[in-house]
Design a protein around this motif. Structure first.
Motif, PDB file in Angstrom:
ATOM      1  N   VAL A 124       0.926  -1.246  -0.096  1.00  0.00           N
ATOM      2  CA  VAL A 124      -0.052   0.027  -0.224  1.00  0.00           C
ATOM      3  C   VAL A 124       0.739   1.400  -0.004  1.00  0.00           C
ATOM      4  O   VAL A 124       1.764   1.246   0.902  1.00  0.00           O
ATOM      5  N   LYS A 144      -0.090   4.429   0.148  1.00  0.00           N
ATOM      6  CA  LYS A 144      -0.862   5.709   0.386  1.00  0.00           C
ATOM      7  C   LYS A 144      -0.110   6.481   1.093  1.00  0.00           C
ATOM      8  O   LYS A 144      -0.210   7.947   0.989  1.00  0.00           O
ATOM      9  N   ILE A 149      -8.012   0.968  -2.729  1.00  0.00           N
ATOM     10  CA  ILE A 149      -8.524   0.154  -1.400  1.00  0.00           C
ATOM     11  C   ILE A 149      -9.231   1.080  -0.495  1.00  0.00           C
ATOM     12  O   ILE A 149      -9.821   0.544   0.625  1.00  0.00           O
ATOM     13  N   LEU A 188     -11.887  -2.137  -3.786  1.00  0.00           N
ATOM     14  CA  LEU A 188     -12.681  -2.547  -2.429  1.00  0.00           C
ATOM     15  C   LEU A 188     -14.064  -2.154  -2.541  1.00  0.00           C
ATOM     16  O   LEU A 188     -14.158  -0.592  -2.514  1.00  0.00           O
ATOM     17  N   ARG A 244     -15.636   0.899  10.414  1.00  0.00           N
ATOM     18  CA  ARG A 244     -15.470   1.665   9.205  1.00  0.00           C
ATOM     19  C   ARG A 244     -16.167   1.146   8.135  1.00  0.00           C
ATOM     20  O   ARG A 244     -17.378   0.956   7.971  1.00  0.00           O
ATOM     21  N   GLU A 245     -15.541   1.010   7.175  1.00  0.00           N
ATOM     22  CA  GLU A 245     -16.178   0.579   5.844  1.00  0.00           C
ATOM     23  C   GLU A 245     -16.651  -1.038   5.899  1.00  0.00           C
ATOM     24  O   GLU A 245     -15.530  -1.832   6.378  1.00  0.00           O
ATOM     25  N   ASN A 265     -11.287  -4.911   6.858  1.00  0.00           N
ATOM     26  CA  ASN A 265     -10.467  -4.022   7.628  1.00  0.00           C
ATOM     27  C   ASN A 265     -10.724  -3.808   8.982  1.00  0.00           C
ATOM     28  O   ASN A 265     -11.651  -3.291   9.251  1.00  0.00           O
ATOM     29  N   ASN A 305      -4.936  -5.430   6.931  1.00  0.00           N
ATOM     30  CA  ASN A 305      -3.843  -4.416   6.748  1.00  0.00           C
ATOM     31  C   ASN A 305      -2.640  -4.691   7.774  1.00  0.00           C
ATOM     32  O   ASN A 305      -2.470  -6.080   8.180  1.00  0.00           O
ATOM     33  N   SER A 306      -1.586  -3.840   8.143  1.00  0.00           N
ATOM     34  CA  SER A 306      -0.320  -4.333   8.657  1.00  0.00           C
ATOM     35  C   SER A 306      -0.750  -4.881  10.181  1.00  0.00           C
ATOM     36  O   SER A 306      -0.026  -5.553  10.656  1.00  0.00           O
ATOM     37  N   ARG A 335      -3.021  -6.533   2.842  1.00  0.00           N
ATOM     38  CA  ARG A 335      -2.712  -5.266   2.027  1.00  0.00           C
ATOM     39  C   ARG A 335      -1.863  -4.652   3.219  1.00  0.00           C
ATOM     40  O   ARG A 335      -2.337  -3.902   4.067  1.00  0.00           O
ATOM     41  N   LEU A 336      -0.542  -4.230   2.919  1.00  0.00           N
ATOM     42  CA  LEU A 336       0.598  -3.703   3.719  1.00  0.00           C
ATOM     43  C   LEU A 336       1.079  -2.486   3.338  1.00  0.00           C
ATOM     44  O   LEU A 336       1.505  -2.323   2.459  1.00  0.00           O
ATOM     45  N   GLY A 337       0.945  -1.495   4.367  1.00  0.00           N
ATOM     46  CA  GLY A 337       1.427  -0.301   4.100  1.00  0.00           C
ATOM     47  C   GLY A 337       2.621  -0.045   4.913  1.00  0.00           C
ATOM     48  O   GLY A 337       3.677   0.228   5.002  1.00  0.00           O
ATOM     49  N   GLU A 338       2.014   0.403   6.346  1.00  0.00           N
ATOM     50  CA  GLU A 338       2.871   0.796   7.498  1.00  0.00           C
ATOM     51  C   GLU A 338       4.200  -0.149   7.725  1.00  0.00           C
ATOM     52  O   GLU A 338       5.175   0.446   7.888  1.00  0.00           O
ATOM     53  N   PRO A 391       1.283  -2.126  13.592  1.00  0.00           N
ATOM     54  CA  PRO A 391       0.395  -1.111  14.143  1.00  0.00           C
ATOM     55  C   PRO A 391      -0.486  -1.200  15.448  1.00  0.00           C
ATOM     56  O   PRO A 391      -0.661  -0.353  16.226  1.00  0.00           O
ATOM     57  N   TYR A 412       3.675   6.774  11.649  1.00  0.00           N
ATOM     58  CA  TYR A 412       2.775   6.756  10.538  1.00  0.00           C
ATOM     59  C   TYR A 412       2.073   7.919  10.461  1.00  0.00           C
ATOM     60  O   TYR A 412       2.297   8.798   9.215  1.00  0.00           O
TER      61      TYR A 412
END
Ligand SMILES: *Cc1c(COP(=O)(O)O)cnc(C)c1O
Length: 367
Positions: free
Chosen positions: A34, A36, A79, A98, A131-132, A160, A199-200, A219-222, A230, A335
């Protein structure tokens, strides 16, 4: 070099991606990296793909367009549930999105038909973080609707957690997602390519579980960008936490009393925090403000203490460091601070690509 700036070590981004991809591969889980927090930087995206990510994801279609325009050929996933007003753009700019709203999926399907493509839809399920996500009771109906629509293909389901409410993605939540995946497949007589677990924050579960069940994607960002998980913000073993560093320039260096004097009211950002200590501090002012960074997420070098931050000034106690005007000081970031720095027009991005890495054209692409 200009300051403030974010120094990005692309080799560290590739390394972190590679370590996580390899660990998760053993468990049958692939990685969407990810971008973003890096605003869809093509250099960062390329570094992630060099580490073995199976595709790139971003919450903003603008960022995905930036990746494409920068020459990144990876499969792209939006995403964040698409804006209805951006349906055509989403279909043009991403292979997969998504989704939670049938109305939006309908608009994506119409746009895909008009563009002569098939857009892949992952339905997001609400498992408690609020959330969503579709409520679990609504998932089968939504899946049937998507399956029946020309122009879109039901690519998978996902969830998520740990974003709005800090709900932990544990075995029970992931089992619930697996059960739902089986039910969707039976109800729609299809095979889901993807069960996207999160996610992370899912890493603790994913790396610890002996039962990944149907979950085959994270789905990995951080974790990739900062090397931490996180849930507790602890560094992940074997990952580098220094891929991104924020460099600021000293604009004043002058020992000053620890305590302010005069009569007191509010400061620029409300009630100032109480001052600790007495005597004189090795006060240093840096040209870095809340416009560029988040004081709470700024990690000073050892021996340096952040005293205060206003819109444009960071005040630190530099301890034993002998700093002078024009010197630079380098900070680590969490982050939220990375996000702020990336979105500040005053912070430039400096890409470090040691000669040993293979990230192509890293210096030539725009952020
Ligand atoms: C931001 C985001 C991610 C990545 O989260 P990290 O904590 O950075 O790994 C994954 N999925 C969705 C839906 C997101 O919004």
């Amino acid at each position: 070099m200009s300051a403030p700036r974010l120094d990005v070590d692309l080799a560290a981004v590739t390394h972190n991606t590679r370590v996580l991809v390899d660990l998760l591969h053993e468990r049958g889980v692939t990685v969407i990296a990810v971008t973003k927090a890096a605003l869809g930087s093509p250099a960062v995206g390329t570094a992630m793909m060099a580490g073995g990510a199976s595709g790139l994801g971003d919450s903003r279609i603008e960022d995905l367009e930036t990746l494409r325009a920068g020459g990144v050929a990876a499969p792209l996933t939006l995403i964040r549930t698409p804006m209805l007003s951006q349906a055509a753009r989403v279909v043009r700019g991403s292979a997969t999105s998504l989704n939670t709203e049938p109305g939006v999926v309908g608009a994506l399907a119409a746009a895909a038909l008009a563009q002569g493509v098939v857009h892949q839809v992952v339905l997001m399920v609400e498992l408690g973080d609020l959330r969503e996500g579709l409520l679990t009771a609504d998932v089968l109906d939504a899946a049937r609707t998507v399956t029946a629509l020309p122009g879109v293909r039901l690519h998978g389901i996902g969830t998520n957690l740990a974003c709005r409410s800090g709900v932990i993605p544990d075995q029970a939540k992931m089992d619930e997602l697996s059960v739902l995946a089986d039910r969707v497949e039976r109800a729609c007589s299809i095979t889901l390519a993807v069960v996207s677990g999160g996610n992370s924050a899912n890493l603790e579960w994913a790396l610890g579980t002996r039962v990944p069940g149907r979950v085959n994607q994270l789905r990995l960002g951080e974790a990739i960008l900062l090397g931490v998980e996180p849930l507790h913000r602890t560094p992940l073993p074997g990952l580098r936490t220094d891929a991104f560093r924020l460099v600021a320039e000293v604009v004043e260096a002058r020992p000053k009393p620890a305590r302010p004097w005069g009569h007191f009211a509010q400061a620029a950002f409300g009630t100032p925090t109480t001052v600790e200590g007495t005597g004189t501090v090795n006060q240093v002012v840096l040209a870095l403000g809340r416009q560029d960074a988040d004081a709470a997420g700024l990690v000073p070098p050892p021996g340096v203490r952040v005293l205060a931050m206003s819109s444009d000034h960071l005040v630190v106690d530099a301890g034993d460091l002998d700093l002078h005007v024009g010197d630079e000081l380098t900070f680590g970031l969490q982050y939220g601070c990375l996000l702020r720095a990336m979105t500040s027009p005053s912070v430039t991005l400096t890409l470090r690509t040691p000669a040993t890495t293979r990230a192509p054209r890293a210096h030539a692409v725009p952020i």
